[in-house]
Design a protein around this motif. Structure first.
Motif, PDB file in Angstrom:
ATOM      1  N   GLY A 294      13.688 -18.914   5.246  1.00  0.00           N
ATOM      2  CA  GLY A 294      12.305 -18.511   4.943  1.00  0.00           C
ATOM      3  C   GLY A 294      12.263 -17.374   3.932  1.00  0.00           C
ATOM      4  N   ILE A 295      13.142 -16.393   4.112  1.00  0.00           N
ATOM      5  CA  ILE A 295      13.176 -15.257   3.177  1.00  0.00           C
ATOM      6  C   ILE A 295      13.565 -15.764   1.790  1.00  0.00           C
ATOM      7  N   LEU A 296      14.587 -16.610   1.767  1.00  0.00           N
ATOM      8  CA  LEU A 296      15.063 -17.108   0.476  1.00  0.00           C
ATOM      9  C   LEU A 296      13.991 -17.942  -0.230  1.00  0.00           C
ATOM     10  N   SER A 297      13.264 -18.725   0.545  1.00  0.00           N
ATOM     11  CA  SER A 297      12.269 -19.581  -0.097  1.00  0.00           C
ATOM     12  C   SER A 297      11.126 -18.747  -0.672  1.00  0.00           C
ATOM     13  N   ARG A 298      10.737 -17.682   0.009  1.00  0.00           N
ATOM     14  CA  ARG A 298       9.702 -16.806  -0.547  1.00  0.00           C
ATOM     15  C   ARG A 298      10.204 -16.113  -1.813  1.00  0.00           C
ATOM     16  N   LEU A 299      11.468 -15.687  -1.793  1.00  0.00           N
ATOM     17  CA  LEU A 299      12.025 -15.009  -2.978  1.00  0.00           C
ATOM     18  C   LEU A 299      12.135 -15.975  -4.155  1.00  0.00           C
ATOM     19  N   ALA A 300      12.524 -17.206  -3.848  1.00  0.00           N
ATOM     20  CA  ALA A 300      12.702 -18.191  -4.917  1.00  0.00           C
ATOM     21  C   ALA A 300      11.387 -18.444  -5.650  1.00  0.00           C
ATOM     22  N   ARG A 301      10.284 -18.338  -4.906  1.00  0.00           N
ATOM     23  CA  ARG A 301       8.977 -18.602  -5.522  1.00  0.00           C
ATOM     24  C   ARG A 301       8.323 -17.341  -6.073  1.00  0.00           C
ATOM     25  N   ALA A 302       8.971 -16.184  -5.849  1.00  0.00           N
ATOM     26  CA  ALA A 302       8.372 -14.914  -6.308  1.00  0.00           C
ATOM     27  C   ALA A 302       8.688 -14.678  -7.787  1.00  0.00           C
ATOM     28  N   ASP A 303       7.973 -13.746  -8.352  1.00  0.00           N
ATOM     29  CA  ASP A 303       8.162 -13.299  -9.719  1.00  0.00           C
ATOM     30  C   ASP A 303       9.612 -12.802  -9.880  1.00  0.00           C
ATOM     31  N   LYS A 305      10.638 -10.510 -11.596  1.00  0.00           N
ATOM     32  CA  LYS A 305      10.635  -9.030 -11.613  1.00  0.00           C
ATOM     33  C   LYS A 305      10.979  -8.476 -10.235  1.00  0.00           C
ATOM     34  N   LEU A 306      10.569  -9.204  -9.192  1.00  0.00           N
ATOM     35  CA  LEU A 306      10.861  -8.751  -7.827  1.00  0.00           C
ATOM     36  C   LEU A 306      12.383  -8.764  -7.608  1.00  0.00           C
ATOM     37  N   HIS A 307      13.059  -9.794  -8.131  1.00  0.00           N
ATOM     38  CA  HIS A 307      14.523  -9.853  -8.003  1.00  0.00           C
ATOM     39  C   HIS A 307      15.146  -8.624  -8.671  1.00  0.00           C
ATOM     40  N   GLU A 308      14.639  -8.327  -9.828  1.00  0.00           N
ATOM     41  CA  GLU A 308      15.164  -7.188 -10.597  1.00  0.00           C
ATOM     42  C   GLU A 308      15.010  -5.874  -9.819  1.00  0.00           C
ATOM     43  N   LYS A 309      13.804  -5.704  -9.265  1.00  0.00           N
ATOM     44  CA  LYS A 309      13.534  -4.454  -8.535  1.00  0.00           C
ATOM     45  C   LYS A 309      14.391  -4.353  -7.288  1.00  0.00           C
ATOM     46  N   LEU A 310      14.552  -5.472  -6.603  1.00  0.00           N
ATOM     47  CA  LEU A 310      15.372  -5.463  -5.384  1.00  0.00           C
ATOM     48  C   LEU A 310      16.817  -5.131  -5.719  1.00  0.00           C
ATOM     49  N   ALA A 311      17.321  -5.774  -6.787  1.00  0.00           N
ATOM     50  CA  ALA A 311      18.719  -5.539  -7.175  1.00  0.00           C
ATOM     51  C   ALA A 311      18.918  -4.059  -7.490  1.00  0.00           C
ATOM     52  N   ARG A 312      17.950  -3.486  -8.199  1.00  0.00           N
ATOM     53  CA  ARG A 312      18.067  -2.077  -8.584  1.00  0.00           C
ATOM     54  C   ARG A 312      18.082  -1.180  -7.331  1.00  0.00           C
ATOM     55  N   GLU A 313      17.122  -1.429  -6.448  1.00  0.00           N
ATOM     56  CA  GLU A 313      17.013  -0.588  -5.244  1.00  0.00           C
ATOM     57  C   GLU A 313      18.269  -0.694  -4.373  1.00  0.00           C
ATOM     58  N   GLN A 398      -1.249 -14.591   0.548  1.00  0.00           N
ATOM     59  CA  GLN A 398      -0.165 -14.616  -0.446  1.00  0.00           C
ATOM     60  C   GLN A 398       1.007 -13.737  -0.030  1.00  0.00           C
ATOM     61  N   PHE A 399       2.171 -14.045  -0.610  1.00  0.00           N
ATOM     62  CA  PHE A 399       3.352 -13.218  -0.396  1.00  0.00           C
ATOM     63  C   PHE A 399       3.319 -12.081  -1.414  1.00  0.00           C
ATOM     64  N   VAL A 400       3.187 -10.853  -0.922  1.00  0.00           N
ATOM     65  CA  VAL A 400       3.180  -9.686  -1.815  1.00  0.00           C
ATOM     66  C   VAL A 400       4.360  -8.803  -1.381  1.00  0.00           C
ATOM     67  N   PHE A 458      18.371 -15.690  -8.841  1.00  0.00           N
ATOM     68  CA  PHE A 458      18.811 -17.038  -8.453  1.00  0.00           C
ATOM     69  C   PHE A 458      17.612 -17.968  -8.547  1.00  0.00           C
ATOM     70  N   THR A 459      17.895 -19.270  -8.532  1.00  0.00           N
ATOM     71  CA  THR A 459      16.806 -20.240  -8.481  1.00  0.00           C
ATOM     72  C   THR A 459      17.072 -21.201  -7.323  1.00  0.00           C
ATOM     73  N   ALA A 460      16.004 -21.724  -6.765  1.00  0.00           N
ATOM     74  CA  ALA A 460      16.181 -22.660  -5.650  1.00  0.00           C
ATOM     75  C   ALA A 460      15.025 -23.642  -5.603  1.00  0.00           C
ATOM     76  N   ASP A 461      15.322 -24.853  -5.117  1.00  0.00           N
ATOM     77  CA  ASP A 461      14.261 -25.820  -4.825  1.00  0.00           C
ATOM     78  C   ASP A 461      13.874 -25.634  -3.375  1.00  0.00           C
TER      79      ASP A 461
END
Ligand code: HEM
Length: 482
Positions: A294-303, A305-313, A398-400, A458-461
């Motif tokens: 569930g977490i991965l699927s929400r992240l896969a569909r997110a902007d 930029k969110l990946h970038e911010k998470l990686a940085r943090e 929505q997922f924010v 990453f990308t996911a279906d």
């Protein structure tokens, strides 16, 4: 409440009889079950009834109905204000309502009514819950290393499969990794090292889970197959007894230390072992099977930029901790924690909660007050409560990712209910809040940490399964990267 509530606390709400209809006995219950699973789907089933009766507290039937459940009639609570009555064990009885209006045969749990089915007024509730608290506390330091080694392996496999097949089924790999991780974290023994289980543990566990939850689940098969097979009569327990025995054998050997603790708490060894099996396989494994994809699927569909911010943090906190993934470092990852909470809010892995009114009582929605009679079954459909626009505003559905960041964000945590209680409260031997509450949020964060120490993005279906289709590796210099 944010939108209408807090300020309007003094306003006297109009009383209203609970609207809704149960229809014609038997026939309507079956018809409603078809609406729920196939014709409308869960969300629409509840939303359409709330809309039809102009009320978020409404009478309706819930599945499975005939012949598995004796009585499908409930009062549904479909908003953030009425829902929390289900957490108040002075008002609702939680005996035998874990799966809802039916209870699976106790022959699936060694003949015992295990903790999830006990009301806190029953003497064993406190003893078994205390056993779990002691177990989790004693294994606190094992969680991070066990997670990292099992999920490190999982991501190695993901990378190999992407190279060879162009994609990798995360949902399937997660079943094995989660099962191994939990066994190792709780008992220090990987289930695959047990001769009784070998690599068959996750499949045996999934089969045993199905026997208990199939009356309220769909496997996505055609209605004509699922209705008679899964929703009409219980699956016979003897067909899963050899799988259960193999699981039990693992627990009686691997959990011997926890079973010693159980005896010191006054619990017979055998009863404690069936309880440990249930908490590990049903509560924990069943939960992670849903939450992590569930977490991965929400992240896969997110902007992205969110990946970038998470990686940085994540990388900064780990670097500051000397390249180690420590509990203190995890506490500094505010966005990471928010993403886990937000996933638990929009997609609560356990969507249904039940409780029987212990006495006549009044329940308030945002708009009205309703009289409930002693003995009536109350039912909460959690997504309607945690996606309530009166609390979470226009983005409620929505997922924010950063919703819970900062002081203002954290004020909303009291409306996050995934653990059968507000996120701002803690499980105890006197309530029915999830015993694994803190562990769950920790594990969710560890998945993000593993992911973003390794990858920039990453990308996911995303469908019935989460299939990873590509990863962009982080530079090798990232500290803490496995
Ligand atoms: C109870 C959710 C993981 C142990 C519950 C309940 C919910 C829940 C909603 C209350 C059910 C009810 O009475 O209506 C989840 C989710 C999980 C998860 C979504 C993971 C994503 C875990 C883990 C443990 C655990 C890792 C490990 C010990 C329990 C126990 C209860 C419980 C023992 C019964 C508590 C009691 O009877 O007082 N959980 N859970 N859960 N959960 Fe969890």
């Amino acid at each position: 409440m944010e939108g209408s509530g807090e300020g309007s606390r003094d306003v006297v709400l109009p009383s209203r009889p609970v609207p809704g209809s149960y229809g014609v006995p038997f026939i309507s219950a079956v018809r409603d079950r078809l609406d729920f699973f196939y014709l409308q789907g869960e969300d629409k089933y509840f939303e359409s009834r709330a809309e039809r009766y102009g009320s978020t507290v409404v009478r309706l039937n819930v599945p499975p109905g005939p012949f598995i459940a004796r009585d499908p009639r409930v009062v549904a609570l479909l908003d953030a204000k009425s829902f929390p009555v289900l957490f108040d064990v002075t008002k609702v009885e939680k005996r035998n309502v874990f799966t809802g209006t039916y209870m699976p045969s106790t022959s699936l749990t060694g003949g015992y009514r295990v903790l999830s089915y006990l009301d806190p007024s029953e003497p064993n509730h406190a003893k078994v819950k205390q056993l779990l608290f002691s177990l989790l506390a004693s294994r606190k330091d094992a969680v991070v290393p066990a997670f990292r080694s099992n999920f490190g392996k999982l991501f190695d496999t993901v990378e190999e499969q992407i190279v060879s097949n162009g994609k990798s089924d995360f949902t399937g790999l997660n079943d094995t990794a989660s099962f191994e991780f939990i066994g190792e974290a709780y008992f220090g023994v990987r289930p695959s090292e047990s001769s009784a289980l070998g690599t068959g543990g996750p499949a045996k566990a999934a089969k045993w889970l199905l026997w208990q939850i199939c009356p309220i689940a769909t496997l996505g098969l055609p209605m004509i197959v699922e209705e008679p097979l899964l929703h009409t009569v219980p699956l016979p327990p003897f067909l899963v007894s050899s799988d259960y025995k193999a699981l039990f054998k693992y627990f009686s050997a691997a959990a011997s230390k926890a079973l010693d603790t159980a005896e010191s708490l006054g619990l017979p060894r055998e009863e404690a072992c069936h309880n440990l099996l249930f908490a590990t396989v049903f509560n924990s494994y069943g939960g992670f099977k849903r939450l992590l994809p569930g977490i991965l699927s929400r992240l896969a569909r997110a902007d992205s930029k969110l990946h970038e911010k998470l990686a940085r943090e994540i990388r900064k906190a780990v670097a500051d901790a000397g390249g180690k993934v420590t509990l203190a470092a995890l506490e500094k990852m505010e966005l990471t924690k928010s993403v886990v909470w937000e996933t638990l809010r929009v997609d609560p892995p356990v969507k249904f909660q039940y409780g029987r009114a212990k006495a006549d009582l009044q329940i308030e929605s945002h708009d009205a007050s309703y009289s409930i009679k002693k003995g009536e079954m109350l039912f909460g459909y959690q997504p309607c409560a945690t996606r309530d626009t009166r609390v979470f505003g226009p983005t409620a559905g929505q997922f924010v990712g950063d919703r819970f960041v900062g002081e203002e964000g954290r004020k909303l945590l009291k409306y996050v209910f995934w653990s059968n209680g507000p996120e701002t409260e803690s499980p105890s031997v006197d309530n029915k809040q999830c015993a694994g509450k803190n562990l769950v949020v920790l594990v969710g964060r560890l998945l993000l940490v593993e992911l973003f120490l390794r990858y920039d993005t990453f990308t996911a279906d995303v469908g019935a399964k989460v299939v990873i289709t590509g990863v962009t590796k982080a530079a090798t210099s990232v500290p803490g990267k496995a």
